[in-house]
Motif scaffolding. Sequence first.
Motif, PDB file in Angstrom:
ATOM      1  N   TYR A 380     -86.203 -12.122   8.136  1.00 45.81           N
ATOM      2  CA  TYR A 380     -84.999 -12.557   9.038  1.00 45.81           C
ATOM      3  C   TYR A 380     -83.830 -13.407   8.018  1.00 45.81           C
ATOM      4  O   TYR A 380     -84.525 -14.102   7.091  1.00 45.81           O
ATOM      5  N   VAL A 381     -82.728 -13.349   8.544  1.00 46.89           N
ATOM      6  CA  VAL A 381     -81.654 -14.052   7.924  1.00 46.89           C
ATOM      7  C   VAL A 381     -81.208 -14.727   8.938  1.00 46.89           C
ATOM      8  O   VAL A 381     -80.657 -14.734  10.089  1.00 46.89           O
ATOM      9  N   ARG A 382     -80.977 -16.542   8.959  1.00 45.32           N
ATOM     10  CA  ARG A 382     -80.349 -17.045  10.262  1.00 45.32           C
ATOM     11  C   ARG A 382     -78.703 -17.936   9.123  1.00 45.32           C
ATOM     12  O   ARG A 382     -79.252 -18.007   8.150  1.00 45.32           O
ATOM     13  N   LEU A 383     -78.197 -17.767  10.094  1.00 43.95           N
ATOM     14  CA  LEU A 383     -76.743 -18.283  10.095  1.00 43.95           C
ATOM     15  C   LEU A 383     -77.257 -20.260   9.841  1.00 43.95           C
ATOM     16  O   LEU A 383     -77.284 -20.587  11.182  1.00 43.95           O
ATOM     17  N   GLN A 384     -76.696 -21.028   9.044  1.00 42.97           N
ATOM     18  CA  GLN A 384     -77.459 -22.471   8.810  1.00 42.97           C
ATOM     19  C   GLN A 384     -76.158 -22.921   9.892  1.00 42.97           C
ATOM     20  O   GLN A 384     -75.874 -24.219  10.022  1.00 42.97           O
ATOM     21  N   ASP A 385     -74.783 -22.660   8.652  1.00 43.82           N
ATOM     22  CA  ASP A 385     -73.545 -23.749   9.381  1.00 43.82           C
ATOM     23  C   ASP A 385     -72.700 -22.480   8.459  1.00 43.82           C
ATOM     24  O   ASP A 385     -72.393 -21.419   7.898  1.00 43.82           O
ATOM     25  N   VAL A 386     -70.875 -22.920   8.925  1.00 46.88           N
ATOM     26  CA  VAL A 386     -70.159 -21.875   8.589  1.00 46.88           C
ATOM     27  C   VAL A 386     -68.985 -23.396   8.600  1.00 46.88           C
ATOM     28  O   VAL A 386     -68.508 -24.363   9.523  1.00 46.88           O
ATOM     29  N   THR A 387     -67.938 -23.541   7.519  1.00 51.30           N
ATOM     30  CA  THR A 387     -66.895 -24.226   7.096  1.00 51.30           C
ATOM     31  C   THR A 387     -65.702 -23.401   6.424  1.00 51.30           C
ATOM     32  O   THR A 387     -65.927 -22.094   6.669  1.00 51.30           O
ATOM     33  N   VAL A 388     -64.861 -24.064   7.197  1.00 48.77           N
ATOM     34  CA  VAL A 388     -63.426 -22.690   6.489  1.00 48.77           C
ATOM     35  C   VAL A 388     -62.969 -23.765   5.259  1.00 48.77           C
ATOM     36  O   VAL A 388     -62.868 -25.067   5.453  1.00 48.77           O
ATOM     37  N   GLU A 389     -62.748 -23.510   3.960  1.00 53.76           N
ATOM     38  CA  GLU A 389     -62.353 -23.432   2.981  1.00 53.76           C
ATOM     39  C   GLU A 389     -61.345 -23.496   2.519  1.00 53.76           C
ATOM     40  O   GLU A 389     -59.977 -22.053   2.856  1.00 53.76           O
ATOM     41  N   LYS A 390     -60.518 -23.470   1.265  1.00 58.35           N
ATOM     42  CA  LYS A 390     -59.513 -22.994   0.845  1.00 58.35           C
ATOM     43  C   LYS A 390     -59.831 -21.669   0.922  1.00 58.35           C
ATOM     44  O   LYS A 390     -58.501 -20.815   0.966  1.00 58.35           O
TER      45      LYS A 390
END
Length: 406
Positions: A380-390
């Motif tokens: 299994y794979v879980r997405l932990q956090d999403v951030t927008v960077e440059k």
Amino acid sequence: MRTPHRMDDEPIANDRTAFDDWFDDGAEDLVPPDGGRFDGRFDDQPDHWSPPDHRRAGRRKRRSRLAGLSFALKGLIAVVVLCGFLAMADRWAVLYAENKAAEQIKKQMKLTAAPEVEIGGFPFLTQLADRRIGEMKVTVPDVAADRVTLAKVSATAHNVRIKGSGLTDISGAYADQMHGEVLLSFADMNRELGASQVTFTGHGKNKVLARGTLPVAGHDVKVRADANIQRLGASGISTDIDNMSLAVGDLATYRPGTRASEGLHLTRQSVDKLTQQANKARQLLAVPAIVKRLGVPDSAVQQALNSDAKLRELTGTPRFVKQLMGTNLIDIALAHPEVLKKIGLDPALLDGLTRLTRPELADRLSLAFRVPELPGGSGYVRLQDVTVEKEGIRVDLSGGGLSVGK
């Protein structure tokens, strides 16, 4: 005065005579035995002479030095040499295992190029003998994910168990846990979604700005939209598109939707031009539907149509400008197509804009994606956090129970 004395030459003559006698007596002893020819050798020089061999002397000295080393020091040197060979063999084994793992991942994920695999820990041979690796990092570039390509997927697996038997049999691997990150590059999005000439840039932690042009009915209209990035479940991200607007030059702005602020509206610049041109202003006031939308009394309209002064007085008020900018021209133009021509809009462009619904435009600008299926279909794979960077959208993920190979 003294009389000079004459020097006597006889002693000199006597000395010369004595020398001649001595030379005649001993001359025969000075003549070489070969008749006067000197062959470059002295009597005490051997017949077969050669230069000394300094290399033999050097080897004898080195042998003497080694012979002088203690047994413990010799053993230490042997151990150092052996360790060097073992380290080299260990590195070759690591390269072999990394290549095998890369080929397995490429095959199972159907990649065009093999990923980068890096096995940590030293020595590797002891880990291989134990059939367990402490850490293994995998970097996969260019992974397809729905409409876009993930620029980079990197994951570090811990406590990896090696499948197979023996030191040379590596058929697969199983990881108890892993953590990694996914990068959705703005450069890739601009290239892959750039058919409409729209570019994406980061703005804040969770917002992406979309700016560019869209072809509509043979016209290039400027598009502006904001995409709010958020996690979608455990394996994907979604984009909520808002503040969408299409600019038809400096004449009008179209916002898809049915709210009062949406639809087709004249810009302040175009309204100023209309009010400054008496002929176009009268043509606009001659349409009853527009007059009704503006809320102008019929008496005021008649006075404006018959007097330039009254026309400037009516169209120059802030209330008239605000009412005209707030009027949605979509419904009016559908009933009165000639209105668009009077203000300089192509009827075909209006038809194309009305067909471009909000969901369709949002889909064109969507950046949503899901993480591809795992190799082997296990774990299994879980997405932990999403951030927008440059440089793009970065997603942190974790997982476990991952299997590669047989």
